[in-house]
Write a protein that holds these residues in place. Sequence first.
Motif, PDB file in Angstrom:
ATOM      1  N   THR A 184       0.814  -1.219   0.000  1.00  0.00           N
ATOM      2  CA  THR A 184       0.000   0.000   0.000  1.00  0.00           C
ATOM      3  C   THR A 184       0.848   1.271   0.000  1.00  0.00           C
ATOM      4  N   VAL A 185       2.015   1.224   0.646  1.00  0.00           N
ATOM      5  CA  VAL A 185       2.873   2.412   0.695  1.00  0.00           C
ATOM      6  C   VAL A 185       3.720   2.537  -0.564  1.00  0.00           C
ATOM      7  N   ALA A 186       4.314   1.433  -1.003  1.00  0.00           N
ATOM      8  CA  ALA A 186       5.292   1.493  -2.095  1.00  0.00           C
ATOM      9  C   ALA A 186       4.660   1.540  -3.483  1.00  0.00           C
ATOM     10  N   ALA A 296      -0.455  10.693  -2.428  1.00  0.00           N
ATOM     11  CA  ALA A 296      -0.919  10.926  -1.058  1.00  0.00           C
ATOM     12  C   ALA A 296      -1.391   9.628  -0.414  1.00  0.00           C
ATOM     13  N   GLN A 297      -1.714   8.641  -1.252  1.00  0.00           N
ATOM     14  CA  GLN A 297      -2.119   7.341  -0.716  1.00  0.00           C
ATOM     15  C   GLN A 297      -0.981   6.693   0.061  1.00  0.00           C
ATOM     16  N   MET A 302       1.063   4.911   5.158  1.00  0.00           N
ATOM     17  CA  MET A 302       2.147   4.909   6.137  1.00  0.00           C
ATOM     18  C   MET A 302       1.630   5.280   7.524  1.00  0.00           C
ATOM     19  N   VAL A 303       0.720   6.250   7.559  1.00  0.00           N
ATOM     20  CA  VAL A 303       0.096   6.621   8.833  1.00  0.00           C
ATOM     21  C   VAL A 303      -0.713   5.444   9.371  1.00  0.00           C
ATOM     22  N   GLY A 304      -1.419   4.756   8.462  1.00  0.00           N
ATOM     23  CA  GLY A 304      -2.178   3.583   8.876  1.00  0.00           C
ATOM     24  C   GLY A 304      -1.282   2.488   9.413  1.00  0.00           C
ATOM     25  N   ALA A 305      -0.064   2.389   8.859  1.00  0.00           N
ATOM     26  CA  ALA A 305       0.884   1.376   9.327  1.00  0.00           C
ATOM     27  C   ALA A 305       1.266   1.616  10.781  1.00  0.00           C
TER      28      ALA A 305
END
Length: 489
Positions: A184-186, A296-297, A302-305
């Motif tokens: 999701t981040v990368a 921005a996703q 990353m915040v969700g991580a």
Amino acid sequence: MTSVWYNDKNLYYIQILKETGMTEYKTTWREKIFYGVGATGLDLSYGMFYSFLSYYLSSVLGLKEGFLLLLTPIARIWDGINDPMMGTIVDNTRTKFGKYRPWIVIGAVCNAVVLWLLFTKFGMSGTGLYIYIGVMYILWGMTNTMADIPYWSMVPSFTSDPKDRNLVSTVARTFSGLGQGIITVATPIILPLLSKGTDEYVTDKGYSASGFSKWAGICAILLVAFSVICVLSTKEKNVVYGEKTKFSFKKIFSVVAHNDQLVVFMIFAMLSNAGWYLTSGTTVYYFSDVLGKPTAQSAFSMVGAIGSVAGLFVIPILSKWLNKKQIYQVSLIATFIGYILMYITGPVLKNTTALSICYIISSTGIASMFVSQTIFLADIVDYGEYKNGERNESITFSMKGFLQKMAYTIQTIFLFGGLAIVNYSDQVNNGRVFNDTTKSAIGLICFGIPAILIAVSFVVFTKKFKLHGELADKVHDHIVGKRNSEKEQ
């Protein structure tokens, strides 16, 4: 040991445990960590399928929503046969390498190949592309089952100690979350880089079919590597071999029907998982098509991580004061509150920063929820033996994979059904200019509907799940006493 036979076999096994004072094997941290590495590999494939495949098919390849709405139920019908069949095969496996580990490697290799093929179109278009995607879609589910069922079925084979089993599950879910986090981040960052220099169609956000193919290939290689590391670094210490059985629907229905807690688990887990899948699968639409900020996703994920990591500490901390049922309820409540706040701050107020902060709350609850579900399944296997005299580990864990795919079906119905209603594909083909109705629908699907599914799941769990407290203690004592009795014979 006093030779006494009790009319209640449960009491007999508990007495053996008390009189022998025999201890239970506990896994080392090395085993826990390398077992978790396998989950990272599996979730690289999982994340690509559940978080980005929908967008790849609808926005990059331009496939019609109606096809995707039809394909998913067909795949689930086959999964209803394939998943328990694989569970039976694993239960019947006897090799010098173990019961589960050979299938983890075989399944990982097969799933890696299919993952790459699924995201590689080989220049096809029209009817041929639709048929190709349909076949690869179904094959992905089959090969994922080959690795996923034996992997999670291994949890009870490590130890029967409740605390150690909980820790094994927590570590595995931690690494599972790492795999999801990598995707999701990368992905939003890497896809535009891998799409540079191509002559094919590239979306306005920099995504291309060749970019997806290259990224899927990298994930496939890592999937195999991590699975091999997992298998070479773990041992099956507490394996119970029953009599070999032939696959039959009668057997599957019997296992499910006679384990009331398994039925309840499948219902509440399917609902809550569907809520999470809706968010993970629709986030790319929200940031790319609603906000016009695909990168921005990555920050959002990353915040969700951070919340996901925090959620892994919820169970060890809260277990000092709460039982398993209460911890799961807290997890669902946190998830629900997070979703309500995300819907208000995102689609309503359109504040991306506040949206990301609220995501910490729901992701914390989700991480704790998934760890608890793994623990519940291991307990449900024991409960089946306690109640019916049969463990049926792999068949029971195959229901986890099946309910996850059913949850994905619910996601598909809401997502592609909603996109079809607002004529999303027509807007994609007409310059990707999306009207306010489409943007509102995507926001509702991403953050609003999941809150409803979580709430319904909470009600089902609270009213129907009984495997906690005194009953859970009885089941555990029965299993440990029985194992010690078998060792003495």
